[in-house]
Design a protein around this motif. Structure first.
Motif, mmCIF file in Angstrom:
data_model
loop_
_atom_site.group_PDB
_atom_site.id
_atom_site.type_symbol
_atom_site.label_atom_id
_atom_site.label_comp_id
_atom_site.label_asym_id
_atom_site.label_seq_id
_atom_site.Cartn_x
_atom_site.Cartn_y
_atom_site.Cartn_z
ATOM 1 N N ILE A 257 -38.874 54.737 42.141
ATOM 2 C CA ILE A 257 -38.514 55.068 43.518
ATOM 3 C C ILE A 257 -37.410 56.112 43.467
ATOM 4 O O ILE A 257 -36.358 55.891 42.885
ATOM 5 C CB ILE A 257 -38.040 53.819 44.299
ATOM 6 C CG1 ILE A 257 -39.144 52.783 44.360
ATOM 7 C CG2 ILE A 257 -37.591 54.210 45.699
ATOM 8 C CD1 ILE A 257 -38.725 51.476 45.000
ATOM 9 N N SER A 258 -37.667 57.254 44.078
ATOM 10 C CA SER A 258 -36.691 58.344 44.033
ATOM 11 C C SER A 258 -35.675 58.192 45.164
ATOM 12 O O SER A 258 -35.887 57.463 46.134
ATOM 13 C CB SER A 258 -37.396 59.689 44.156
ATOM 14 O OG SER A 258 -37.887 59.858 45.477
ATOM 15 N N CYS A 259 -34.615 58.932 45.027
ATOM 16 C CA CYS A 259 -33.591 58.969 46.072
ATOM 17 C C CYS A 259 -34.208 59.483 47.371
ATOM 18 O O CYS A 259 -33.919 58.977 48.457
ATOM 19 C CB CYS A 259 -32.433 59.846 45.619
ATOM 20 S SG CYS A 259 -31.074 59.911 46.790
ATOM 21 N N ARG A 260 -35.090 60.476 47.247
ATOM 22 C CA ARG A 260 -35.758 61.043 48.419
ATOM 23 C C ARG A 260 -36.581 59.973 49.136
ATOM 24 O O ARG A 260 -36.601 59.897 50.365
ATOM 25 C CB ARG A 260 -36.641 62.205 47.992
ATOM 26 C CG ARG A 260 -37.384 62.827 49.167
ATOM 27 C CD ARG A 260 -38.072 64.081 48.757
ATOM 28 N NE ARG A 260 -37.020 65.106 48.701
ATOM 29 C CZ ARG A 260 -37.132 66.252 48.072
ATOM 30 N NH1 ARG A 260 -38.224 66.557 47.446
ATOM 31 N NH2 ARG A 260 -36.145 67.114 48.076
ATOM 32 N N ASP A 261 -37.271 59.097 48.365
ATOM 33 C CA ASP A 261 -38.062 58.009 48.960
ATOM 34 C C ASP A 261 -37.165 57.053 49.751
ATOM 35 O O ASP A 261 -37.510 56.615 50.846
ATOM 36 C CB ASP A 261 -38.812 57.214 47.889
ATOM 37 C CG ASP A 261 -39.886 58.024 47.187
ATOM 38 O OD1 ASP A 261 -40.385 58.994 47.788
ATOM 39 O OD2 ASP A 261 -40.209 57.668 46.026
ATOM 40 N N ILE A 262 -36.027 56.729 49.171
ATOM 41 C CA ILE A 262 -35.099 55.793 49.819
ATOM 42 C C ILE A 262 -34.562 56.398 51.114
ATOM 43 O O ILE A 262 -34.537 55.745 52.164
ATOM 44 C CB ILE A 262 -33.950 55.421 48.860
ATOM 45 C CG1 ILE A 262 -34.504 54.600 47.696
ATOM 46 C CG2 ILE A 262 -32.862 54.648 49.594
ATOM 47 C CD1 ILE A 262 -33.524 54.377 46.569
ATOM 48 N N LEU A 263 -34.159 57.676 51.062
ATOM 49 C CA LEU A 263 -33.630 58.326 52.260
ATOM 50 C C LEU A 263 -34.712 58.471 53.331
ATOM 51 O O LEU A 263 -34.443 58.304 54.524
ATOM 52 C CB LEU A 263 -33.040 59.685 51.905
ATOM 53 C CG LEU A 263 -31.789 59.644 51.016
ATOM 54 C CD1 LEU A 263 -31.360 61.055 50.642
ATOM 55 C CD2 LEU A 263 -30.663 58.882 51.680
ATOM 56 N N GLY B 273 -36.697 54.145 59.537
ATOM 57 C CA GLY B 273 -36.185 52.977 60.223
ATOM 58 C C GLY B 273 -35.282 53.327 61.388
ATOM 59 O O GLY B 273 -35.082 52.514 62.302
ATOM 60 N N ARG B 274 -34.754 54.519 61.422
ATOM 61 C CA ARG B 274 -33.838 54.935 62.488
ATOM 62 C C ARG B 274 -34.578 55.473 63.709
ATOM 63 O O ARG B 274 -33.987 55.677 64.741
ATOM 64 C CB ARG B 274 -32.890 56.017 61.970
ATOM 65 C CG ARG B 274 -31.894 55.465 60.998
ATOM 66 C CD ARG B 274 -30.917 56.534 60.595
ATOM 67 N NE ARG B 274 -29.900 55.980 59.728
ATOM 68 C CZ ARG B 274 -28.974 56.675 59.124
ATOM 69 N NH1 ARG B 274 -28.924 57.978 59.296
ATOM 70 N NH2 ARG B 274 -28.087 56.097 58.358
#
Length: 83
Positions: A69-75, A81-82
């Motif tokens: 899971i990349s940082c881009r996926d998490i962001l 969700g926002r």
């Protein structure tokens, strides 16, 4: 092994620190209070290390679950969700 628990006030702990350290070395746990409220705990290092080792292992297993899971996926998931 049964752990003995002792409760002492801060003034007594300051006055008898050497005695309390000896008791902790023997396996006792000492809770230090200030005005009757617990504020600190003296305990053998071996007990503390066991908890620390378990915590580190939990963190490692969580990190292993995030592999791929990349940082881009998490962001991206956060931003979804926002909306």
């Amino acid at each position: 092994m049964e752990v003995t628990m002792r409760v002492v006030g801060a003034f007594e702990a300051k006055t008898h620190l050497s005695e309390l350290i000896s008791a902790v070395e023997a396996g006792e746990v000492v809770t230090i209070t200030r005005r009757g409220r617990p504020v600190a705990r003296l305990m053998p290092v071996a007990e503390n290390n066991a908890g620390r080792a378990a915590s580190v292992e939990r963190i490692r297993s969580l990190r292993a679950g995030l592999a791929g899971i990349s940082c881009r996926d998490i962001l991206s998931a956060r931003d979804e969700g926002r909306r």
